[in-house]
Every structure is written in C-alpha cells, then in structure tokens.
Design an enzyme around this catalytic site. Structure first.
Site, PDB file in Angstrom:
ATOM      1  N   SER A 100     -48.547  22.427  14.389  1.00  0.00           N
ATOM      2  CA  SER A 100     -47.511  21.397  14.295  1.00  0.00           C
ATOM      3  C   SER A 100     -46.489  21.584  15.400  1.00  0.00           C
ATOM      4  O   SER A 100     -46.288  22.699  15.884  1.00  0.00           O
ATOM      5  CB  SER A 100     -46.787  21.500  12.951  1.00  0.00           C
ATOM      6  OG  SER A 100     -46.072  22.721  12.877  1.00  0.00           O
ATOM      7  N   ASP A 101     -45.845  20.498  15.796  1.00  0.00           N
ATOM      8  CA  ASP A 101     -44.612  20.662  16.552  1.00  0.00           C
ATOM      9  C   ASP A 101     -43.623  21.347  15.614  1.00  0.00           C
ATOM     10  O   ASP A 101     -43.823  21.408  14.396  1.00  0.00           O
ATOM     11  CB  ASP A 101     -44.082  19.305  17.032  1.00  0.00           C
ATOM     12  CG  ASP A 101     -43.158  19.454  18.235  1.00  0.00           C
ATOM     13  OD1 ASP A 101     -42.613  20.562  18.451  1.00  0.00           O
ATOM     14  OD2 ASP A 101     -42.959  18.459  18.961  1.00  0.00           O
TER      15      ASP A 101
END
Ligand SMILES: *[C@@H]1O[C@H](CO)[C@@H](O)[C@H](O)[C@H]1NC(C)=O
Ligand SMILES: *[C@@H]1O[C@H](CO)[C@@H](O)[C@H](O)[C@H]1NC(C)=O
Ligand SMILES: *[C@@H]1O[C@H](CO)[C@@H](O)[C@H](O)[C@H]1NC(C)=O
Ligand SMILES: *[C@@H]1O[C@H](CO)[C@@H](O)[C@H](O)[C@H]1NC(C)=O
Ligand SMILES: *[C@@H]1O[C@H](CO)[C@@H](O)[C@H](O)[C@H]1NC(C)=O
Ligand SMILES: *[C@@H]1O[C@H](CO)[C@@H](O)[C@H](O)[C@H]1NC(C)=O
Ligand SMILES: *[C@@H]1O[C@H](CO)[C@@H](O)[C@H](O)[C@H]1NC(C)=O
Ligand SMILES: *[C@@H]1O[C@H](CO)[C@@H](O)[C@H](O)[C@H]1NC(C)=O
Ligand SMILES: *[C@@H]1O[C@H](CO)[C@@H](O)[C@H](O)[C@H]1NC(C)=O
Ligand SMILES: *[C@@H]1O[C@H](CO)[C@@H](O)[C@H](O)[C@H]1NC(C)=O
Ligand SMILES: *[C@@H]1O[C@H](CO)[C@@H](O)[C@H](O)[C@H]1NC(C)=O
Ligand SMILES: *[C@@H]1O[C@H](CO)[C@@H](O)[C@H](O)[C@H]1NC(C)=O
Length: 820
Positions: free
Chosen positions: A300-301
C-alpha cells in the site's frame, strides 16, 4: 465462511465489504455507491469484482526463487506470517520485522524516486522529469543503477521508485516531476530502464502509484478530527477511467514495469471507479496479476489501506507502514509488542476464525520473498545504516516495538563518483526552447549579469528542499525529495566559469520583488552587460497540486523587467514541469532554457549547456501551451455537494492527454511535446518500414501469460528505419522520434499521432547514421473493449519520424495487417 465469502464475491460486483474482517466498512465496498444527493448517469459507476487473487508462479525466470520462498513460508507460524505482510516502526520508512529464528534480516524500504531520502552522505540525482526530458535510455538505466548502488550500500532492500502515476494527465498535478513524461510510451521506457538499473544493482524497485493517481487534492479521505484514526468525513477522490483509456494510457507504463520484472507495485491513495486503490480487485487481481502476469507483491501507499480482508482478497500483499488510519497517525495507538493494524494481528484472527484462507496469506509472502531471493538479497546484503534510525522522523526510535539489528558502520558515504553522472544527467535533461541569432552558446562574455532568486545559495538551510524564496531549486518536495550534502548553484558555477574566461564582472540581483519593480538600468553598473541571465523557479510537492502553471515568485515580471532593458536576456527555469511562458516571444529574450530539476550538480550541468561544453539534447516530455487555460483535464479541486462519495474525477478526455489533445483539436501551442533545440541541425532521409514476419494477424497468438502480459504483445512486428545526418557545424545528439497514426478503421477517439519509438544518436558534423525502431505488436494495436484484447486495425497506418510531435521530417503509409 470462506466459501460463503467467495460465493458472495463471485456473484456480484455490488457486494459490500461489511462482513469482512479487519476493519472494512460498507463505504470501502468494491463498488461505488451512488450518493443520494447527486445524479451521475455515467458509464463508469462501478469497478468489476475479480476474485480470487491469483497465486504467483514465478513465471519469467523466478521459478527457483519462488521455490525458495515457498520453503521459507513453510517454516512460519501464522503469527509470523501476519507480520511478514504488515509494516512496523523501525529504522526505515517502511519496515518488515526480522525473524532471527530463521536468519531473516527483515526488509528495509526507503524513499524515493531521485535519492535515498532518509540518509546522510547520499547523492541527490536528477528528477524523473529530467530523466524523461533526456530521451536517453542508457542514461535512464545508468541513473537507476547508480541510485540502486546507494540504496544497497545503505542497507535498503526496496527503493520506492520509479513513478508512472501520476503520468501527467494534468500539468497542475503536484507529483508529475517524480515521474518522467505525459506520454505512456516514453514513461514506459523510463519505467523499464530505471527498474532494470535498480534491480541489476541488487535492490528491489517499486512501480508506483498504481493507478489513476493523477492529482493530489483529496487523494486521501478526510479524517474526522473528533473521531478515531479510522473515522472519515468524506472518501478520497475517485479516478473514473474507462477500459480503453486505462489500457492505452495509464496501464501502459505499468505493463512495461511488470515486463521488466519489477519486484513490487504500490497501490495508490485514490479510488478507481469508486473503489479504493488498495482494495480494487479489478485493478490488482484483474489487470495487474492476471492480465499483466505480475509476479511480485503489491504494497500500500503509506496509510492507503482502509480494510483488512477486503484488501487482501482484492490483491494487496503488504500493508505499509502498518497501523491504522491517516498518514501521520499510523503510530498513534499503542499495543504491546506490535502495532494495531488492518493487517498484522487481524490476519491471525481472520485466519483462525476461517474468514481468510491461509493459502492467500502464503501467496502474499511468497510474492514478497521471491524477488528477495531472485535478487540475491539473502547473500551478503549490507545491514541498515544505523544513521537511518536517527534520521527517520517517520518512525522514531521511541515508537519501535521490536529490536532491529543495527550493526555495521554508521553514516556510510555511499556517493562514490556519482556526482559526475549527475552533472551529465542534469545537462541531458535540460531543454533549449529558444535560441535567437546564436545567443547560445555563450562566447566567453566578459560582463555578465545574473538575476533571480533561483540563482544562488538557499538561505534557510540547503539540506532539505523547501519552497523558500531565496535559493536555487534542484528537486521538488515530499517523499520524492532528497537530502543535499552540497549543491552547486548556477551563480557559483557561472562565476567559476567567468573567472576562467578572464571576465571582468559577474553582477547579480537575487530579490525578485526588487528586480520586478525597479528600472534595472538603475541597478546595473554603467558598463552594459553582454548577457543578462534570469534564473526562475517553480516548486511542486506531494500532497498539493500546483495553483498555477506560471513560474513562481513573480518570475514573469522579473523577465519583463530585465528584458525591457537588456537586449540579450537568457531565461533559465528550474521547474517541476509545465510552465506557460507568456514572454517567450519578447524580442529581447534571446534564449530560453528549461533546466527542470537537475540534482545536486545543478550549476555545473547548466554551465555545460550555456557555454556549449555539452550540446543540448533534451526534448520536452510534455507540451507547453500558449495559455494555461488551453489545457484540458484540470484536477478536481472543489465540489459543490457534501455527500460522502462526491469527490469524482471523470477522465472524460479519455486518450486525449497532453499532445494527443492539442493535436486532436488542432490547437496551436508554444512548444510541443518532443520539442528541443540543439547547437547543430539534423537532416532526415530514407524512411523505410519492413514487416518482420509474414501474415501479421490482427490478434495476438494466445500464449501463457508472462510478466507484462501475453508475450506476443512484445514481439517485434515491424522495423522502421531512417537516415539521420548532422547538417550543422558541431557534434551533437539527435533524438529521432517515431509517431504512429492508426488507420481510420481504429475506433473513434484514437489520437492523430502517438509516440511509438525514439532513439538518441551522437553525430559528428556531416555524419549520417541509420536509426532503427522496432515496433512491437502492442505498439501497432488498440485495446478492443469488446474482445478484451489488443487488436491491429486494418488499413493504412501513418508512420511519421521527426524531431518533435509537430516537426515531422519523413512520413509514409504502411499496411501492417497481413504484410508480405
Ligand atoms: C474474524 O476475525 C476478524 C479479525 O479480527 C474479525 O473482524 C471478524 O469479525 C471475525 N469473524 C468471525 C466470523 O468471527
Ligand atoms: C484490527 O483492526 C481494527 C480496525 O478495524 C483495529 O481497531 C484493531 O486494533 C486491529 N487489531 C489488531 C490486533 O491489530
Ligand atoms: C472502470 O469502469 C469502466 C466502465 O464501467 C470499466 O470498463 C472498467 O473496467 C473499470 N475499471 C476498473 C479498474 O474498475
Ligand atoms: C493458490 O494455491 C493454493 C494452494 O497453495 C490453492 O489452495 C488455491 O486455490 C490457489 N489459488 C488460486 C487462485 O489458484
Ligand atoms: C470537532 O469538534 C469541535 C468541537 O466540538 C467542533 O467545533 C468541530 O466542528 C468538530 N469538527 C467536525 C468535523 O465535526
Ligand atoms: C546482526 O547483524 C550482523 C551482521 O549481519 C550479524 O553478524 C549478527 O549476528 C547479527 N546479530 C543478531 C543479534 O542478529
Ligand atoms: C526585496 O525587495 C523588496 C522591494 O525592494 C523589499 O521590500 C524587500 O525587503 C527585499 N527583501 C529582502 C530580503 O531584502
Ligand atoms: C529591448 O532592449 C532595448 C535595449 O537594448 C530596449 O530599448 C527595448 O525597448 C527593448 N525592447 C522591448 C520590447 O522591451
Ligand atoms: C544591444 O544592446 C547593446 C548595448 O546594450 C548594443 O551595443 C547592441 O547594439 C544592442 N543590440 C541590438 C541588436 O539592438
Ligand atoms: C489566457 O486565457 C484567458 C482566458 O481565456 C485570457 O483571459 C487571457 O488573456 C489569456 N492569456 C494570454 C496570455 O493569452
Ligand atoms: C459549483 O456550482 C456553481 C454554480 O452552479 C458552478 O458555477 C461551479 O462550476 C460549480 N463547481 C463545481 C466544482 O462543481
Ligand atoms: C561537411 O560537408 C561540407 C560539404 O561537403 C563541407 O564543405 C564541410 O567542410 C564538411 N564539414 C566537416 C566538419 O567536415
């Protein structure tokens, strides 16, 4: 429970994530729920459900590494598995905890796209936009390799780069400069070469931000200041992208990243068709893992995870940085031993209560460990530099919950002789836009005047780039910046050069307000300068979009003021990208140089160009319009409604971004995509196009998917060649560019021309070289939304070769289908 869940998922695109463990809520469902207070009747209102998440197979050369990864996973407890996929506080920007029992050292993930950011004694390289402007494949590889060397020497297993999202749908987007070009083909080459370079140096690359991350405004949900860390007031912007545009524009460079066997992808903050980037099963399971055959892992960011099982089932493999909620609040809560997270301990619970298949968790870890073994990171990999821990404000030592083995020398100097490369790269990414009557190169002027707040030393500390008034700009801000150990300013480099030329004086004024509002005749010494160099800058950073496409700090007025009195005014911009240049036609502006974000050797890179030691060869990786209002597709910066889901960005321009739009609508521009001058001139002749196989079919031959997709899409089908000659007086690089116009049988909305090849060739005066471009099947195809396949259209293609998207030097018609 697992069976019930699968049945639900298979049955409908409209399932809610409510039943899922790990914090998923109905608003994080897979589909966009129509808000009651808006009426949006549109073709895009949902993201199709694609389940289950495909297992990695190691296809494409990682088979042995995959086997080792499986053996590793077989030794893990469920609890260990949960933390192999979930970040923890530690010495790096992202950390997977070590497992001493198995001699697993943990994983260290560090920013970013132009430097190892959280580090001392590391280099600041040119930005992605400069690499894009170089149109130089070798340079892109060399830059990636050199950065990889620095990450590795600091003990970072994963470099959070390169960037192809944002691609540059809008020039206003705050992070375009981290990527390379507002064109999928050029961006795809940049992705491939950077990834190969980085990974050949032994460091995992991360293709980001996947996908549709085309603006910063409302990129995250708005969190309720009065709520818990997961309570939100409105959802993030949704990038609503039709299937053809997805394939031909935004997915294209990411397909090249998968083809280059990139280790990891980073899913983005924004929603895509209503569903969050890190739990969008169509984007992750469907496009990336099935269609593109991606064999690595999706992280994920930072803070982009909004659910546990829903994200995992949709294809997310790693939660970064771990923890809950918004960026910055990730470490707020305190659980003894480990951080609370949508992943982490929730995975153990979900596996144990049957709502999550353990085999899916195994695949997540296999995907994480396969590139680790494939790149040999289990052997002789440097430990994390202990200084990283001290410098890491993101997870300070006080927040750590486990011990990290920080042995080995501290504050390692990893710069080597990279400054030489950076000087070269900075010059290569510099674009000469205007040059009247040979104003450049400079001929040892003896009286030089320099103007502008971009010329000299930053006065508020140079280590981290900020949008300060005084000081030269060599990079943008946010996670994509770097920590300078030194910077060569333009003024310093010009003074040094002037001294060698026995110049009499370099006079300078740095205060833009003063210059803009003063008759410069009253500032200059009576002996007139032979040349006035105006240094301008334009800031851009993560988490904010640009408010204007003009240069910053009233720079337009600075140019007007200087040019009204100095008939040899040379304007230089240090900029994140697009700047409208309203004074470009001013009779006294004799040269314009777009120097982009060149990195730490900035002044030297510039002087090399200004004085002709390096012949300029940069070309624009975007279009400069006549007026900021000429651009289409602006970011969504405000909405009138208050519904939870109302932030929408409709990619209605479809394929028409940048030059594709200006060409389709016949709009005049200032400097078009691909444009760039040299101190010499080039001639083009003998354009030829030959098929490379007989009976080329419209559809690719079905083959087992390899990284990048069906391998037949990457098979060369046509060879185009052209003879390029240096017709001027000095040696220089030509950048022949190949554009294709598809036949009229291609579906409506196909842009008049699209970049499908480029080379950079060094030519002595009078020298001629034949340059070849190999067109792959994908290059001559469009994405057919009904057949869900790349199709070569019948009829005559227009093959155009030139030195920009609007300076076409040679052209011919070609029927690709059934050639021979
Ligand atoms: C299983 O565990 C998850 C994670 O804690 C939880 O959210 C979910 O409600 C549990 N499901 C059942 C059926 O107990
Ligand atoms: C599981 O996720 C929830 C958020 O949905 C969080 O409150 C909880 O602390 C997490 N549990 C663990 C063990 O991380
Ligand atoms: C987005 O919506 C369009 C139109 O419904 C659809 O064709 C496309 O596949 C969707 N893409 C994603 C990633 O959901
Ligand atoms: C992945 O592999 C596991 C066995 O390890 C199997 O149970 C599962 O069905 C596979 N998933 C898919 C999508 O093929
Ligand atoms: C948060 O609480 C404060 C104090 O009660 C209130 O003024 C503010 O409007 C609240 N903010 C939101 C977004 O509810
Ligand atoms: C720490 O790392 C060093 C260097 O890799 C290694 O020699 C040492 O055994 C490690 N110590 C522990 C406690 O893991
Ligand atoms: C810059 O010039 C303006 C106008 O003369 C003046 O008001 C301002 O104080 C100057 N700034 C500095 C830092 O000297
Ligand atoms: C150009 O510079 C000359 C001084 O050399 C000046 O007289 C003239 O007005 C300038 N032109 C413009 C359009 O400002
Ligand atoms: C430019 O200005 C200089 C003096 O400032 C003058 O000598 C020269 O002739 C001018 N050139 C033109 C083309 O006007
Ligand atoms: C740019 O366009 C705006 C709106 O059409 C117009 O008001 C402005 O004058 C234009 N600027 C230039 C320099 O043409
Ligand atoms: C908001 O409404 C006003 C008035 O109807 C309109 O002019 C404006 O374009 C709208 N703005 C947005 C962002 O929709
Ligand atoms: C290039 O060719 C021209 C014409 O044949 C000739 O006059 C010139 O000297 C040549 N230049 C160089 C640098 O060889």
């Amino acid at each position: 429970m697992a069976t019930l869940l699968s049945a639900l998922l298979a049955s409908s695109a409209l399932v809610s994530a409510q039943d899922f463990s790990g914090g998923a809520r109905s608003e994080d469902a897979f589909s966009y729920v129509q808000p009651l207070d808006t009426v949006i009747l549109d073709e895009y209102n949902s993201s199709p459900a694609v389940y289950p998440s495909p297992n990695a197979t190691g296809a494409g050369g990682w088979e042995d590494a995959l086997q080792r990864a499986k053996e590793f996973v077989a030794q893990l407890t469920v609890d260990e598995k949960s933390y192999m996929v979930s970040g923890q506080p530690g010495p790096c920007v992202g950390n997977i905890a070590p497992i001493p029992r198995l001699d697993f050292p943990g994983l260290c993930l560090h920013d970013g796209p132009l430097a190892i950011r959280v580090a001392d004694y590391a280099s600041v390289f040119s930005a992605g936009v400069s690499a894009g402007a170089s149109w130089d494949k070798e340079l892109m590889y060399e830059r990636g390799y050199a950065m990889g060397e620095e990450f590795r020497a600091k003990g970072a297993h994963v470099a959070l780069q390169p960037v192809a999202g944002p691609l540059g749908r809008s020039g206003y987007a705050g992070r375009n400069w981290e990527g390379s070009a507002a064109d999928p083909y050029l961006a795809g080459v940049f992705m491939k070469e950077t990834i190969l370079g980085t990974q050949d140096a032994g460091v995992q690359a991360c293709a980001k931000h996947y996908i549709g991350n085309e603006q910063e405004t409302q990129r995250n949900p708005v969190f309720d200041p009065n709520g818990t860390t997961t309570d939100t007031i409105s959802a993030a912007i949704s990038s609503n992208i039709d299937d053809r545009t997805m394939h031909e524009i935004y997915l294209w460079p990411f397909a090249d990243a998968a083809h280059a066997k990139v280790a990891s992808f980073m899913c983005s903050y924004t929603r895509i068709n209503g569903s969050y980037g890190c739990q969008n099963s169509k984007a992750l399971n469907g496009l990336l893992k099935e269609e593109l055959g991606f064999q690595g892992y999706v992280m994920s960011d930072w803070g982009a995870t909004h659910a546990g099982v829903a994200s995992i089932e949709a294809g997310q493999d790693m939660d970064m940085p771990g923890g809950l909620g918004a960026y910055g609040t990730a470490f707020a809560a305190d659980i003894p031993g480990r951080m609370p997270s949508f992943f982490g301990g929730n995975i153990t619970l979900a596996v144990n209560n049957g709502s999550l298949a353990e085999s899916r968790v195994d695949d997540m870890i296999v995907r994480i460990m396969t590139p680790f073994y494939a790149l040999g990171q289990d052997k002789d990999f440097p430990t994390v530099d202990p200084s990283s821990a001290e410098l890491n404000t993101f997870s300070p030592i006080s927040t750590w919950k486990i011990d990290w083995n920080l042995t080995g020398p501290s504050s390692r100097d990893v710069r080597g002789d990279h400054a030489k490369l950076i000087r070269k790269h900075g010059a290569a990414g510099t674009v000469l836009l205007k040059n009247v009557d040979g104003a450049l190169p400079l001929k040892a002027p003896k009286n030089i005047a320099v103007f502008g707040n971009d010329a000299a030393e930053p006065t508020k500390g140079q280590l981290n780039q900020q949008n300060f008034e005084y000081g030269t700009l060599v990079a943008g801000g946010g996670s994509g910046t770097g920590q300078l150990t030194y910077v060569v300013t333009p003024l310093r480099a010009i003074q040094d050069r002037a001294k060698k030329d026995n110049a009499k004086i370099v006079q300078y004024w740095l205060n833009n307000t003063l210059i803009a509002n003063t008759d410069i005749d009253t500032l200059l010494i009576p002996d007139r300068p032979e040349v006035c160099i105006v240094m301008l800058k334009t800031w851009a950073e993560e988490a904010a979009d640009r408010a204007s496409l003009h240069v910053d700090w009233n720079g337009d007025a600075v140019v007007e003021s200087v040019a009204s009195k100095c008939n040899n005014t040379i304007v230089v911009t240090h900029s994140s990208g697009i700047n409208v240049l309203p004074w470009a036609d001013h009779e006294n502006v004799t040269a314009i140089v777009a120097a982009h974000f060149p990195g730490e050797e900035s002044g030297n890179s510039l002087v090399d160009i200004l004085y002709g030691d390096v012949n300029p060869s940069g070309h624009l990786p975007y279009t400069i319009a006549l007026n900021g209002t000429d651009y289409n597709a602006p970011p969504t910066t405000a909405i009138n409604t208050t519904g939870y889901y109302d932030w929408q960005s409709w990619f209605d321009e479809k394929l028409e971004i940048d030059y594709r739009y200006f060409d389709a609508h016949n709009i005049s521009v200032r400097y078009e995509f691909g444009f760039g001058l040299s101190y010499t001139t080039f001639g083009y002749a003998s354009l030829a196009a030959e098929p490379l196989s007989s009976n080329i079919s419209a559809l690719p031959t079905p083959q087992p998917v390899q990284p990048g997709g069906n391998p037949d899409l990457f098979a060369p089908v046509y060879n185009v060649s052209v003879a390029v000659s240096n017709t001027g007086k000095v040696a220089g690089h030509a950048v022949p560019q190949l554009y294709l116009g598809l036949p009229s049988s291609a579906p409506a909305g196909t842009p008049p021309k699209q970049l499908r090849g480029f080379e950079k060739v060094w030519l002595q005066p009078n020298e001629t070289k034949t340059v070849s471009f190999q067109l792959m099947r994908r290059d001559v195809s469009y994405w057919d939304i009904v057949q869900q396949e790349w199709v070569i259209p019948s009829g005559e293609f227009s093959v155009m070769v030139g030195e920009s998207s609007r300076i076409i030097k040679a052209q011919k018609g070609v029927n690709v289908l059934g050639s021979y």
